[in-house]
Each structure stands twice: as C-alpha cells, then as structure tokens.
Design a protein around this motif. Structure first.
Motif, PDB file in Angstrom:
ATOM      1  N   TYR A  39       0.833  -1.202   0.000  1.00  0.00           N
ATOM      2  CA  TYR A  39       0.000   0.000   0.000  1.00  0.00           C
ATOM      3  C   TYR A  39       0.866   1.249   0.000  1.00  0.00           C
ATOM      4  CZ  TYR A  39      -3.926  -2.953   1.288  1.00  0.00           C
ATOM      5  OH  TYR A  39      -4.886  -3.915   1.293  1.00  0.00           O
ATOM      6  N   VAL A  40       0.267   2.349  -0.435  1.00  0.00           N
ATOM      7  CA  VAL A  40       0.852   3.672  -0.221  1.00  0.00           C
ATOM      8  C   VAL A  40      -0.070   4.364   0.783  1.00  0.00           C
ATOM      9  CG1 VAL A  40       1.984   3.833  -2.453  1.00  0.00           C
ATOM     10  CG2 VAL A  40      -0.340   4.686  -2.206  1.00  0.00           C
ATOM     11  N   ILE A  41       0.470   5.353   1.457  1.00  0.00           N
ATOM     12  CA  ILE A  41      -0.307   6.020   2.505  1.00  0.00           C
ATOM     13  C   ILE A  41      -0.468   7.495   2.185  1.00  0.00           C
ATOM     14  CG2 ILE A  41      -0.215   6.774   4.922  1.00  0.00           C
ATOM     15  CD1 ILE A  41       0.755   4.052   5.643  1.00  0.00           C
ATOM     16  N   ALA A  42      -1.708   7.956   2.391  1.00  0.00           N
ATOM     17  CA  ALA A  42      -2.010   9.377   2.303  1.00  0.00           C
ATOM     18  C   ALA A  42      -2.423   9.836   3.700  1.00  0.00           C
ATOM     19  CB  ALA A  42      -3.127   9.634   1.309  1.00  0.00           C
ATOM     20  N   GLN A  45      -4.986  13.370   2.834  1.00  0.00           N
ATOM     21  CA  GLN A  45      -5.013  13.425   1.372  1.00  0.00           C
ATOM     22  C   GLN A  45      -3.684  13.844   0.739  1.00  0.00           C
ATOM     23  OE1 GLN A  45      -8.455  15.819   0.403  1.00  0.00           O
ATOM     24  NE2 GLN A  45      -9.827  14.132   0.885  1.00  0.00           N
ATOM     25  N   THR A  46      -2.589  13.704   1.479  1.00  0.00           N
ATOM     26  CA  THR A  46      -1.260  14.010   0.963  1.00  0.00           C
ATOM     27  C   THR A  46      -0.392  12.766   1.068  1.00  0.00           C
ATOM     28  OG1 THR A  46      -1.446  16.315   1.663  1.00  0.00           O
ATOM     29  CG2 THR A  46       0.773  15.499   1.200  1.00  0.00           C
ATOM     30  N   PHE A  47       0.213  12.362  -0.054  1.00  0.00           N
ATOM     31  CA  PHE A  47       1.076  11.185  -0.083  1.00  0.00           C
ATOM     32  C   PHE A  47       2.244  11.359   0.885  1.00  0.00           C
ATOM     33  CE2 PHE A  47       5.043   9.434  -1.846  1.00  0.00           C
ATOM     34  CZ  PHE A  47       4.758   8.094  -1.752  1.00  0.00           C
ATOM     35  N   PRO A  49       5.939   9.526   1.800  1.00  0.00           N
ATOM     36  CA  PRO A  49       6.908   8.494   1.427  1.00  0.00           C
ATOM     37  C   PRO A  49       7.107   7.492   2.560  1.00  0.00           C
ATOM     38  CG  PRO A  49       7.794  10.693   1.002  1.00  0.00           C
ATOM     39  CD  PRO A  49       6.520  10.866   1.791  1.00  0.00           C
ATOM     40  N   ARG A  50       7.274   6.236   2.198  1.00  0.00           N
ATOM     41  CA  ARG A  50       7.441   5.149   3.181  1.00  0.00           C
ATOM     42  C   ARG A  50       8.555   5.467   4.185  1.00  0.00           C
ATOM     43  NH1 ARG A  50       5.085   0.606   2.228  1.00  0.00           N
ATOM     44  NH2 ARG A  50       5.136   0.912  -0.027  1.00  0.00           N
ATOM     45  N   TYR A  53       7.295   7.409   7.346  1.00  0.00           N
ATOM     46  CA  TYR A  53       6.278   6.884   8.264  1.00  0.00           C
ATOM     47  C   TYR A  53       6.707   6.988   9.725  1.00  0.00           C
ATOM     48  CZ  TYR A  53       4.050   4.653   4.147  1.00  0.00           C
ATOM     49  OH  TYR A  53       3.464   4.383   2.949  1.00  0.00           O
ATOM     50  N   LEU A  67      -3.839   3.105   0.443  1.00  0.00           N
ATOM     51  CA  LEU A  67      -4.278   3.046  -0.936  1.00  0.00           C
ATOM     52  C   LEU A  67      -3.479   2.015  -1.720  1.00  0.00           C
ATOM     53  CD1 LEU A  67      -4.243   6.912  -1.390  1.00  0.00           C
ATOM     54  CD2 LEU A  67      -6.255   5.507  -0.933  1.00  0.00           C
ATOM     55  N   PRO A  69      -1.602   0.949  -4.885  1.00  0.00           N
ATOM     56  CA  PRO A  69      -1.023   1.638  -6.038  1.00  0.00           C
ATOM     57  C   PRO A  69      -1.623   1.090  -7.334  1.00  0.00           C
ATOM     58  CG  PRO A  69       0.691   0.560  -4.714  1.00  0.00           C
ATOM     59  CD  PRO A  69      -0.635   0.195  -4.135  1.00  0.00           C
TER      60      PRO A  69
END
Length: 73
Positions: A39-42, A45-47, A49-50, A53, A67, A69
């Motif tokens: 998954y990617v994380i927002a 509502q802003t991405f 980067p891993r 975290y 989310l 990808p």
C-alpha cells in the motif's frame, strides 16, 4: 487523541507516528494482518513516502488512508 485509518476511528497517544498508528490498527496475530508494503499512505489526502512513516507525527483528527497503487496513466 483521535485519528481515523480508512474511515475507522482510533484513539492513540500524543506524538504517535504513522508507523505506531498502523501497528495499532494492524496488530500481529490478529489473523487479518495487512501487508503494508503493498500500500501507499495518504495523510490528510497528501502522499507520505514510506521512509517518512516513522518520522511523521500525527495530530488530533488526522486521517490516514491506505491506498493500493495503480499502474496506468
């Protein structure tokens, strides 16, 4: 403080990071552990980067979305 992860409310401690919040919502041995690498994380509502975290501190009422990808254009 309260946050939401994929629309589900969680109570977490002040100064918690995204990594800590995800561990709370995805406990080991729960039988439903999500593979977070897929998954990617927002955050609000802003991405994010891993690599950020563990460094990104959460605020009251933040919203995290996991989310999937998608390829394409």
């Amino acid at each position: 403080m309260k946050i939401s992860i994929n629309g589900i409310s969680y109570e977490i401690e002040e100064d918690s990071s995204i990594t800590q919040a995800l561990a709370l919502s995805n406990p080991p041995n729960s039988g439903t552990q999500t593979k977070l690498e897929s998954y990617v994380i927002a955050l609000n509502q802003t991405f994010v980067p891993r690599s950020q975290y563990p460094l990104t501190k959460l605020q009251d009422n933040d919203a995290i979305e996991l989310l999937s990808p998608m390829a394409g254009g």
